[in-house]
Design a protein around this motif. Structure first.
Motif, PDB file in Angstrom:
ATOM      1  N   TYR A  63     -21.597  31.212 -10.052  1.00 48.76           N
ATOM      2  CA  TYR A  63     -20.613  30.866 -11.074  1.00 48.76           C
ATOM      3  C   TYR A  63     -21.273  30.193 -12.277  1.00 48.76           C
ATOM      4  CZ  TYR A  63     -16.524  31.954  -8.207  1.00 48.76           C
ATOM      5  OH  TYR A  63     -15.555  32.602  -7.473  1.00 48.76           O
ATOM      6  N   ALA A  64     -22.567  29.921 -12.172  1.00 50.09           N
ATOM      7  CA  ALA A  64     -23.296  29.286 -13.279  1.00 50.09           C
ATOM      8  C   ALA A  64     -24.551  30.101 -13.575  1.00 50.09           C
ATOM      9  CB  ALA A  64     -23.644  27.843 -12.929  1.00 50.09           C
ATOM     10  N   GLY A 108     -21.712  25.405 -10.731  1.00 48.34           N
ATOM     11  CA  GLY A 108     -20.799  26.420 -10.224  1.00 48.34           C
ATOM     12  C   GLY A 108     -19.626  25.809  -9.485  1.00 48.34           C
ATOM     13  N   ARG A 111     -17.071  24.648 -11.869  1.00 47.53           N
ATOM     14  CA  ARG A 111     -16.273  25.741 -12.424  1.00 47.53           C
ATOM     15  C   ARG A 111     -15.222  26.211 -11.424  1.00 47.53           C
ATOM     16  NH1 ARG A 111     -19.052  30.435 -15.689  1.00 47.53           N
ATOM     17  NH2 ARG A 111     -16.817  30.687 -16.049  1.00 47.53           N
ATOM     18  N   LYS A 114     -12.139  24.166 -11.283  1.00 47.54           N
ATOM     19  CA  LYS A 114     -11.233  24.335 -12.419  1.00 47.54           C
ATOM     20  C   LYS A 114     -10.490  25.671 -12.403  1.00 47.54           C
ATOM     21  CE  LYS A 114     -14.112  21.436 -15.417  1.00 47.54           C
ATOM     22  NZ  LYS A 114     -14.960  21.406 -16.644  1.00 47.54           N
ATOM     23  N   LEU A 115     -10.766  26.517 -11.400  1.00 45.32           N
ATOM     24  CA  LEU A 115     -10.096  27.815 -11.339  1.00 45.32           C
ATOM     25  C   LEU A 115      -8.584  27.643 -11.216  1.00 45.32           C
ATOM     26  CD1 LEU A 115     -12.457  29.836  -8.946  1.00 45.32           C
ATOM     27  CD2 LEU A 115     -12.183  30.152 -11.410  1.00 45.32           C
ATOM     28  N   LYS A 121      -9.900  30.437  -5.638  1.00 49.41           N
ATOM     29  CA  LYS A 121     -10.585  29.178  -5.335  1.00 49.41           C
ATOM     30  C   LYS A 121     -10.836  29.051  -3.829  1.00 49.41           C
ATOM     31  CE  LYS A 121      -9.285  25.500  -7.518  1.00 49.41           C
ATOM     32  NZ  LYS A 121      -8.564  24.269  -7.959  1.00 49.41           N
TER      33      LYS A 121
END
Length: 256
Positions: A63-64, A108, A111, A114-115, A121
């Motif tokens: 995710y990053a 990640g 992030r 924050k989904l 999630k």
């Protein structure tokens, strides 16, 4: 840095990329002119597994991706190399990449937190828990490579026969067990130079070695060195419980 500070003036590790070129510039050119070579080099199963185990040990790192890109140069250096340790996850060559993955995993995770999609999630968190377990069972210290060897007791029994303080040339995996002495070498050093200093120069006098600790099923490329030691009459077999063998230097004074 390496060519500038190398005692020989050469890039010491260029041989690991000889399939691409014989110099730093040649290697870079080879990446462009020989795509089939680097593709075949990087897509062998062991290297694919190396990348998978590295990244998916912390799946949230994907995710990053921006942070993962920081490790691309080192990752390429490892998977393009012909030196096996560079693409085995347990060695120091991967230390920097582990830091990159951990940092990417932290960003990640932020992030994922924050989904907005609740199910995405949940799935992301579930994958981040399950996949690492599979990876670490297969590749980490609980894998086969770190398990006690079935011959451990016999090895210890042989090494305990070596008196403290006497000089030793021992097979690589034995060295740490008998390292509490002033003079110790990884076999076949100093009888035959292998990975000793720069270009195996400056080997010590082999006549100073009192003991040679061996494991016959691990050094077949150098069995001729052992044969020469025994045939010379300078060493005798002090102990043997195959595959373990311990040679002892003959005391010439006792023969006078």
């Amino acid at each position: 840095m390496l060519p500038a500070w190398s005692p020989t003036g050469n890039l010491l590790y260029s041989y690991r990329y000889a399939h691409l070129g014989d110099s730093p510039i040649g290697i870079l050119v080879g990446l462009i002119t020989s795509p089939d070579v680097w593709f075949d080099t990087t897509t062998v199963p062991q290297k694919i597994w190396y990348v998978v185990a590295l990244v998916f040990a912390l799946p949230l790192s994907v995710y990053a991706l921006r942070w993962l890109l920081v490790g691309i140069p080192t990752l390429l250096a490892n998977v393009l190399s012909l030196h096996g340790y560079q693409y085995e996850i347990q060695w120091h060559y991967t230390a920097y990449l582990i830091v990159v993955v951990v940092v990417a995993g932290a960003f990640g995770a932020a992030r994922v937190e924050k989904l907005q999609n609740r199910w995405l999630k949940i799935v992301s968190i579930g994958i981040s828990l399950i996949v690492p377990i599979v990876i670490w069972i297969a590749a980490a210290p609980i894998g086969d490579w770190a398990q006690p060897h079935s011959d451990q007791d016999r090895m210890n029994a042989m090494l305990e026969m070596i008196p403290p303080g006497e000089s030793v040339s021992a097979w690589t995996s034995f060295v740490s067990h008998v390292a509490n002495r002033e003079e110790i070498y990884t076999f076949p050093n100093p009888f035959h130079g292998v990975n000793y200093g720069v270009d195996d120069r400056g080997l010590p006098d082999p006549s100073t070695i009192d003991w040679v600790a061996l494991r016959w099923d691990s050094f077949r490329d150098f069995d001729w060195v052992v044969d020469n030691l025994i045939d010379s009459g300078d060493y005798v077999v002090f102990y043997e419980d195959l595959p373990f063998t311990l040679l002892h230097r003959v005391d010439s004074r006792a023969l006078e």
